[in-house]
Design a protein around this motif. Structure first.
Motif, PDB file in Angstrom:
ATOM      1  N   PHE A  74      11.007  53.293 -29.585  1.00 50.66           N
ATOM      2  CA  PHE A  74      11.283  52.054 -30.020  1.00 50.66           C
ATOM      3  C   PHE A  74      12.508  51.327 -29.316  1.00 50.66           C
ATOM      4  O   PHE A  74      12.954  52.140 -28.586  1.00 50.66           O
ATOM      5  CB  PHE A  74      11.587  51.567 -31.562  1.00 50.66           C
ATOM      6  N   ARG A  77      16.751  47.218 -31.772  1.00 47.53           N
ATOM      7  CA  ARG A  77      16.552  46.561 -32.855  1.00 47.53           C
ATOM      8  C   ARG A  77      15.601  47.224 -34.043  1.00 47.53           C
ATOM      9  O   ARG A  77      15.672  47.192 -35.161  1.00 47.53           O
ATOM     10  CB  ARG A  77      16.208  45.133 -32.595  1.00 47.53           C
ATOM     11  N   GLN A  78      14.562  47.713 -33.161  1.00 51.42           N
ATOM     12  CA  GLN A  78      13.572  48.435 -34.257  1.00 51.42           C
ATOM     13  C   GLN A  78      14.115  49.679 -35.045  1.00 51.42           C
ATOM     14  O   GLN A  78      13.923  50.437 -35.738  1.00 51.42           O
ATOM     15  CB  GLN A  78      12.101  48.645 -33.295  1.00 51.42           C
ATOM     16  N   CYS A  82      14.160  50.706 -38.812  1.00 50.97           N
ATOM     17  CA  CYS A  82      13.789  51.970 -38.987  1.00 50.97           C
ATOM     18  C   CYS A  82      14.803  52.818 -40.051  1.00 50.97           C
ATOM     19  O   CYS A  82      14.397  53.256 -41.224  1.00 50.97           O
ATOM     20  CB  CYS A  82      13.175  52.836 -38.078  1.00 50.97           C
ATOM     21  N   GLU A 172       6.685  52.216 -31.937  1.00 48.48           N
ATOM     22  CA  GLU A 172       5.903  50.863 -31.894  1.00 48.48           C
ATOM     23  C   GLU A 172       4.570  51.207 -31.535  1.00 48.48           C
ATOM     24  O   GLU A 172       4.296  51.143 -30.505  1.00 48.48           O
ATOM     25  CB  GLU A 172       6.819  49.901 -31.102  1.00 48.48           C
ATOM     26  N   THR A 175       1.945  46.475 -30.320  1.00 40.28           N
ATOM     27  CA  THR A 175       2.439  44.902 -30.080  1.00 40.28           C
ATOM     28  C   THR A 175       1.334  44.001 -29.385  1.00 40.28           C
ATOM     29  O   THR A 175       0.712  44.384 -28.736  1.00 40.28           O
ATOM     30  CB  THR A 175       3.737  45.027 -29.193  1.00 40.28           C
ATOM     31  N   ARG A 200       6.320  43.607 -37.743  1.00 41.10           N
ATOM     32  CA  ARG A 200       7.321  43.209 -37.061  1.00 41.10           C
ATOM     33  C   ARG A 200       7.087  41.706 -36.366  1.00 41.10           C
ATOM     34  O   ARG A 200       5.920  41.774 -35.625  1.00 41.10           O
ATOM     35  CB  ARG A 200       8.067  44.022 -35.884  1.00 41.10           C
ATOM     36  N   ARG A 202       8.491  38.441 -34.086  1.00 41.62           N
ATOM     37  CA  ARG A 202       9.684  37.947 -33.724  1.00 41.62           C
ATOM     38  C   ARG A 202       9.202  36.599 -33.125  1.00 41.62           C
ATOM     39  O   ARG A 202       8.257  36.450 -32.104  1.00 41.62           O
ATOM     40  CB  ARG A 202      10.262  38.807 -32.587  1.00 41.62           C
ATOM     41  N   ASN A 328      11.624  42.641 -39.461  1.00 37.33           N
ATOM     42  CA  ASN A 328      10.562  43.672 -39.951  1.00 37.33           C
ATOM     43  C   ASN A 328      10.646  43.665 -41.443  1.00 37.33           C
ATOM     44  O   ASN A 328      11.404  43.343 -42.397  1.00 37.33           O
ATOM     45  CB  ASN A 328      11.128  45.061 -39.582  1.00 37.33           C
ATOM     46  N   ILE A 375       4.681  49.044 -36.556  1.00 42.14           N
ATOM     47  CA  ILE A 375       5.488  50.322 -36.279  1.00 42.14           C
ATOM     48  C   ILE A 375       5.084  51.301 -37.206  1.00 42.14           C
ATOM     49  O   ILE A 375       5.224  51.038 -38.538  1.00 42.14           O
ATOM     50  CB  ILE A 375       6.945  49.952 -36.289  1.00 42.14           C
TER      51      ILE A 375
END
Length: 381
Positions: A74, A77-78, A82, A172, A175, A200, A202, A328, A375
């Motif tokens: 990931f 930020r991911q 988590c 991830e 996406t 997630r 964005r 998230n 995710i």
């Protein structure tokens, strides 16, 4: 049984815009890795930058077994999101601030069990010939004056009475670029039991003002989560509703804080996808301890906050709270330590997640386009 906290690497210099690799020890029960990253900003380089925190420049964190097996994968930020959900709403330590060559500091926990010091799940490194940690950044000297420094701390389970049974693979998984008015259909994989599903969202961002062109709640305006090939509905509703429910289920709001020097009229990412409350205070070098409250504005349903105006040599200290940490929100999160409530890949197949993006939404931006993702955290026994 005890936990050994072991500093594996100290103050390693990560070259700008490259991938740093570190081969972990060959043996041991690894409960968690904790990464500590820091650097110093260039000051003026962040007055209008869309990405203004060190964590924004950590584009990939991977733990890979034998060169091909994904254990973790990931972006920075991911990874924070988590860890936030692993610890049920505890924000990983950070120093988010920008003002004339300020230090940036970020701690990133990576758990192979359910949480820090989980005695039931851990990564047995002897399962692989070699496990490698990889960290990729795309920072340059335009943003930071020094290379990114890295510490790697391991939590080892020693003298275990009961050997942990398996670890959690986290990645991830999918996406996509959302399209206004379109539905993204996803059949979740059936190979491993699913412990958690994070959604997630964005928004797109424009360079001209560093503000979002939409909000995360609009990017996922309708969600339908079913199992057993549509026979059982687990969730039907909006991402906004799901986010409010997550506050009740986690037992706390997502909350972040920092300080930023920003050109008037520019927004800044605060790390909370849906803000319900915000508080800002500004001051100049000559103000001493005196501050003026309320000099912060922004859509409370958005993650892009804004200074009212910028004084000479002034900065804004801020705190926000809400839901959607790092954009998230959990769609599914098992709660039992014995994993008896995981999604069963055989019993519950096929699990489907269908997500609608709101019609008429702006999903493009001059800095970055909108991106949605799923995710997954799955148990590898």
């Amino acid at each position: 049984m005890f936990w050994q906290r072991d500093l594996l690497r100290s103050a390693i210099g990560m070259t700008f815009n490259q991938t740093y690799e570190y081969d972990l020890p060959k043996n041991g029960l690894l409960g968690s890795l904790v990464l500590y990253l820091r650097s110093t900003d260039t000051g003026a380089g962040f007055l209008t930058a869309v990405r203004w925190r060190l964590i924004d420049y950590i584009t990939k964190i991977e733990v890979i077994g034998d060169g091909a097996t994904v254990i973790k994968s990931f972006d920075g930020r991911q990874a924070l999101a988590c860890a936030f959900h692993d610890e049920k709403g505890v924000e990983p330590p950070s120093m988010w601030r920008h003002y004339s060559n300020s230090p940036h500091r970020q701690w990133i926990p990576i758990h192979f069990g359910r949480r820090l010091m989980d005695e039931l799940r851990a990564l047995d490194l002897s399962r692989f010939n070699q496990v490698t940690l990889k960290i990729t950044n795309d920072a340059t000297s335009t943003q930071f004056t020094t290379n990114i420094q890295l510490d790697v701390i391991a939590y080892w389970l020693r003298e275990a009475v009961i050997t942990p049974r398996g670890y959690y693979r986290e990645e991830e998984w999918k996406t996509w670029a959302p399209v206004a008015g379109a539905i993204e259909y996803s059949d979740l994989p059936v190979g491993l039991p699913i412990r958690r599903i994070l959604l997630r969202a964005r928004p797109a961002i424009d360079t001209a003002d560093a503000k979002n062109n939409s909000t995360m709640r609009e990017l996922m305006s309708d969600i339908e989560f079913t199992i057993r090939t549509g026979q059982v509905r687990v969730y039907k509703g909006t991402l906004e509703d799901l986010g409010h429910l997550s506050v009740l289920e986690i037992g706390r709001n997502a909350e972040t804080r920092g300080a930023i020097d920003r050109t008037q009229g520019y927004g800044f990412e605060c790390g909370v996808g849906y803000v319900t409350q915000n508080l800002g205070a500004w001051g100049t070098d000559a103000d001493g301890i005196a501050t003026v409250l309320g000099n912060m504005r922004g859509d409370v349903q958005d993650s892009a906050q804004e200074m009212g105006y910028r004084t000479a040599n002034g900065m804004l200290a801020w705190t926000v709270r809400g839901h959607g940490y790092m954009h998230n929100i959990p769609l599914f999160d098992s709660r039992k330590d014995d994993d008896s409530d995981l999604l069963d890949p055989e019993k519950d197949k096929t699990a489907k997640v269908d997500i609608t993006c709101l019609s008429g939404l702006t999903v493009t931006g001059t800095s970055v386009n909108a991106e949605s993702g799923i995710i997954l955290s799955r148990l590898v026994r």
